[in-house]
Design a protein around this motif. Structure first.
Motif, PDB file in Angstrom:
ATOM      1  N   UNK A  27      -1.874  -6.581 -21.476  1.00 58.84           N
ATOM      2  CA  UNK A  27      -2.470  -7.841 -21.028  1.00 58.84           C
ATOM      3  C   UNK A  27      -1.819  -8.322 -19.740  1.00 58.84           C
ATOM      4  N   UNK A  28      -2.657  -8.652 -18.771  1.00 61.79           N
ATOM      5  CA  UNK A  28      -2.112  -9.143 -17.504  1.00 61.79           C
ATOM      6  C   UNK A  28      -1.432 -10.493 -17.679  1.00 61.79           C
ATOM      7  N   UNK A  29      -1.697 -11.181 -18.773  1.00 62.41           N
ATOM      8  CA  UNK A  29      -1.075 -12.479 -19.009  1.00 62.41           C
ATOM      9  C   UNK A  29       0.353 -12.334 -19.559  1.00 62.41           C
ATOM     10  N   UNK A  30       0.758 -11.098 -19.815  1.00 64.30           N
ATOM     11  CA  UNK A  30       2.139 -10.853 -20.222  1.00 64.30           C
ATOM     12  C   UNK A  30       3.064 -10.698 -19.017  1.00 64.30           C
ATOM     13  N   UNK A  31       2.471 -10.643 -17.823  1.00 70.85           N
ATOM     14  CA  UNK A  31       3.270 -10.451 -16.612  1.00 70.85           C
ATOM     15  C   UNK A  31       3.617 -11.795 -15.980  1.00 70.85           C
ATOM     16  N   UNK A  32       4.805 -11.877 -15.396  1.00 68.51           N
ATOM     17  CA  UNK A  32       5.169 -13.081 -14.648  1.00 68.51           C
ATOM     18  C   UNK A  32       4.267 -13.229 -13.427  1.00 68.51           C
ATOM     19  N   UNK A  33       4.034 -12.132 -12.782  1.00 67.11           N
ATOM     20  CA  UNK A  33       3.129 -12.133 -11.637  1.00 67.11           C
ATOM     21  C   UNK A  33       2.664 -10.719 -11.371  1.00 67.11           C
ATOM     22  N   UNK A  34       1.587 -10.611 -10.649  1.00 63.17           N
ATOM     23  CA  UNK A  34       1.077  -9.328 -10.162  1.00 63.17           C
ATOM     24  C   UNK A  34       0.712  -9.512  -8.705  1.00 63.17           C
ATOM     25  N   UNK A  35       0.424  -8.418  -8.052  1.00 61.42           N
ATOM     26  CA  UNK A  35       0.017  -8.570  -6.672  1.00 61.42           C
ATOM     27  C   UNK A  35      -0.107  -7.248  -5.967  1.00 61.42           C
ATOM     28  N   UNK A  36      -0.088  -7.367  -4.648  1.00 60.98           N
ATOM     29  CA  UNK A  36      -0.351  -6.214  -3.800  1.00 60.98           C
ATOM     30  C   UNK A  36       0.627  -6.161  -2.626  1.00 60.98           C
ATOM     31  N   UNK A  37       1.091  -4.961  -2.342  1.00 59.77           N
ATOM     32  CA  UNK A  37       1.840  -4.662  -1.138  1.00 59.77           C
ATOM     33  C   UNK A  37       1.056  -3.579  -0.385  1.00 59.77           C
ATOM     34  N   UNK A  38       1.422  -3.410   0.854  1.00 60.87           N
ATOM     35  CA  UNK A  38       0.855  -2.297   1.613  1.00 60.87           C
ATOM     36  C   UNK A  38       1.924  -1.692   2.518  1.00 60.87           C
ATOM     37  N   UNK A  39       1.708  -0.428   2.841  1.00 56.15           N
ATOM     38  CA  UNK A  39       2.648   0.264   3.721  1.00 56.15           C
ATOM     39  C   UNK A  39       1.870   1.142   4.688  1.00 56.15           C
ATOM     40  N   UNK A  40       1.995   0.803   5.958  1.00 59.40           N
ATOM     41  CA  UNK A  40       1.354   1.593   7.006  1.00 59.40           C
ATOM     42  C   UNK A  40       2.318   2.690   7.453  1.00 59.40           C
ATOM     43  N   UNK A  41       1.811   3.749   8.036  1.00 56.69           N
ATOM     44  CA  UNK A  41       2.677   4.847   8.486  1.00 56.69           C
ATOM     45  C   UNK A  41       3.758   4.349   9.436  1.00 56.69           C
ATOM     46  N   UNK A  42       4.992   4.716   9.148  1.00 51.91           N
ATOM     47  CA  UNK A  42       6.107   4.348  10.006  1.00 51.91           C
ATOM     48  C   UNK A  42       6.550   2.906   9.892  1.00 51.91           C
ATOM     49  N   UNK A 106      14.817  -9.815 -21.944  1.00 48.32           N
ATOM     50  CA  UNK A 106      13.959 -10.465 -20.962  1.00 48.32           C
ATOM     51  C   UNK A 106      14.330 -10.113 -19.522  1.00 48.32           C
ATOM     52  N   UNK A 107      14.939  -8.958 -19.326  1.00 47.27           N
ATOM     53  CA  UNK A 107      15.210  -8.504 -17.961  1.00 47.27           C
ATOM     54  C   UNK A 107      13.886  -8.266 -17.249  1.00 47.27           C
ATOM     55  N   UNK A 108      13.852  -8.643 -15.989  1.00 44.21           N
ATOM     56  CA  UNK A 108      12.620  -8.520 -15.215  1.00 44.21           C
ATOM     57  C   UNK A 108      12.517  -7.117 -14.624  1.00 44.21           C
ATOM     58  N   UNK A 109      11.408  -6.471 -14.930  1.00 45.30           N
ATOM     59  CA  UNK A 109      11.154  -5.142 -14.385  1.00 45.30           C
ATOM     60  C   UNK A 109       9.929  -5.212 -13.491  1.00 45.30           C
ATOM     61  N   UNK A 110       9.964  -4.472 -12.400  1.00 45.93           N
ATOM     62  CA  UNK A 110       8.807  -4.373 -11.524  1.00 45.93           C
ATOM     63  C   UNK A 110       8.187  -2.992 -11.661  1.00 45.93           C
ATOM     64  N   UNK A 111       6.912  -2.969 -11.962  1.00 44.84           N
ATOM     65  CA  UNK A 111       6.173  -1.719 -12.096  1.00 44.84           C
ATOM     66  C   UNK A 111       5.191  -1.585 -10.934  1.00 44.84           C
ATOM     67  N   UNK A 112       4.946  -0.337 -10.536  1.00 46.51           N
ATOM     68  CA  UNK A 112       4.096  -0.060  -9.381  1.00 46.51           C
ATOM     69  C   UNK A 112       2.968   0.885  -9.747  1.00 46.51           C
ATOM     70  N   UNK A 113       1.847   0.668  -9.095  1.00 43.91           N
ATOM     71  CA  UNK A 113       0.771   1.636  -9.170  1.00 43.91           C
ATOM     72  C   UNK A 113       1.043   2.802  -8.249  1.00 43.91           C
TER      73      UNK A 113
END
Length: 122
Positions: A27-42, A106-113
């Protein structure tokens, strides 16, 4: 453990639109937050947008008005709608989720796609 699966990237002409999706394994409601990052070449990875479990959103200043993030609790999915795309938006876009795990005090973990490529041609 949390899995995030992204989809929706691709090649688009400048001025076009794309919608990215990020499906979560819980459930996305179990997360403190979600979002998006991006990375361009270089370049370094940069924050694009965030959304809390309560639906509060925040955006990189330069992207306000063109990008919109939203969520769907039924589908456990977060979206990134990108309009008026520019060549400088070309990057790999990553979804993330911050999860406070009760099994680790309750340690905060960050997961990535896995990331999805967005290419904007001029």
């Amino acid at each position: 453990q949390v899995q995030l699966v992204e989809s929706g990237g691709g090649l688009v002409q400048a001025g076009g639109s794309l919608r990215l999706s990020c499906a979560a394994s819980r459930s996305i409601f179990s997360f403190n937050s979600m979002g998006w990052y991006r990375q361009a070449p270089g370049k370094q990875r940069e924050l694009v947008a965030t959304i809390t479990s309560g639906g509060i959103t925040n955006y990189r200043d330069a992207l306000k008005g063109r990008f919109t993030t939203s969520n769907n609790g039924v589908k456990n999915t977060v979206y990134l709608q990108m309009n008026s795309l520019k060549p400088e938006d070309t990057a790999v876009y990553y979804c993330y989720a911050d999860y406070a795990d009760p099994s680790t005090d309750w340690a905060l973990h960050t997961y990535w796609g896995q990331g999805t490529q967005v290419t904007v041609s001029s």
